[in-house]
Write an enzyme that holds these catalytic residues in place. Structure first.
Site, PDB file in Angstrom:
ATOM      1  N   ALA A   1     -43.411  32.155 -49.466  1.00  0.00           N
ATOM      2  CA  ALA A   1     -44.012  33.451 -49.798  1.00  0.00           C
ATOM      3  C   ALA A   1     -45.248  33.711 -48.948  1.00  0.00           C
ATOM      4  CB  ALA A   1     -44.371  33.483 -51.280  1.00  0.00           C
TER       5      ALA A   1
ATOM      6  N   HIS B   1     -44.878  48.348 -30.604  1.00  0.00           N
ATOM      7  CA  HIS B   1     -45.543  49.344 -29.764  1.00  0.00           C
ATOM      8  C   HIS B   1     -46.296  48.646 -28.638  1.00  0.00           C
ATOM      9  CE1 HIS B   1     -44.593  52.401 -32.742  1.00  0.00           C
ATOM     10  NE2 HIS B   1     -44.925  51.493 -33.649  1.00  0.00           N
TER      11      HIS B   1
ATOM     12  N   ASN C   1     -34.389  41.859 -53.127  1.00  0.00           N
ATOM     13  CA  ASN C   1     -35.176  42.278 -54.278  1.00  0.00           C
ATOM     14  C   ASN C   1     -35.956  43.556 -53.946  1.00  0.00           C
ATOM     15  OD1 ASN C   1     -36.483  42.123 -56.850  1.00  0.00           O
ATOM     16  ND2 ASN C   1     -36.226  39.901 -56.786  1.00  0.00           N
TER      17      ASN C   1
END
Length: 185
Positions: free
Chosen positions: A158, A113, A83
């Site tokens: 989610a 990093h 999406n």
């Protein structure tokens, strides 16, 4: 070992390397072309993704906007849906199985990093692969970090921040994401 070889092997590498920069710019240009193509121009859009990705199966749809670093490190199976507003920092391999659904605003980040500022300030980074199995649904606003493997038949809720592997057949969510319950097939 050059910087690209270091990147692909999971070693610290110089992300400012001219060859890597050239490859990223090529991928960004293809992403821009993809994102500005008409949604109805499915043939053009499919051609761009097939040119950009390392491999992709049949039956896929990637909504705009989509961004990646290199493209050639992304492999996706058949029935792949992404999406809107997806970012894939594919400095290492990102591999998706078949029947993967990705909701809006998700990110897959193979790059990281160093914690040591003196090393980080030299623009050195590392990259670890991400693997997503078959029959996986990743909910909106999820972020998958370097080195994570998500098994088959998984649902990621989610808003999850996936920092560790998720075994197959699990509903998992949270920040950090954790397996919550087994999904019965």
């Amino acid at each position: 070992m050059n910087n690209k070889e270091k990147m692909l092997a999971g070693y610290l590498y110089d992300s400012g390397d001219k060859g890597l920069l050239r490859e990223r710019l090529y991928a960004k240009d293809l992403c821009h072309e993809y994102n500005t193509a008409k949604a109805s121009d499915t043939e053009k859009r499919e051609g761009i993704i097939r040119k950009l990705f390392g491999s992709i199966g049949e039956f896929f749809n990637i909504e705009s906007d989509f961004w990646c670093d290199y493209g050639y490190n992304i492999e996706a199976g058949t029935h792949f849906y992404v999406n809107h507003n997806c970012v894939m920092l594919d400095c290492a391999k990102i591999k998706f199985g078949d029947y993967v659904l990705i909701a809006p605003n998700c990110g897959f980040y193979t790059a990281g990093h160093p914690l040591d500022a003196s090393v980080r300030n030299k623009w050195l980074e590392f990259a670890y692969p991400i693997t997503v199995g078959n029959n996986v649904w990743i909910g909106a606003n999820c972020h998958i970090l370097p080195g994570v493997t998500i098994g088959d038949n998984v649902v990621i809720g989610a808003g999850s921040l996936v920092t560790k592997d998720i075994p197959s057949n699990m509903l998992a969510y949270g920040s950090p994401c954790q397996p919550i319950k087994e999904i019965e097939q």
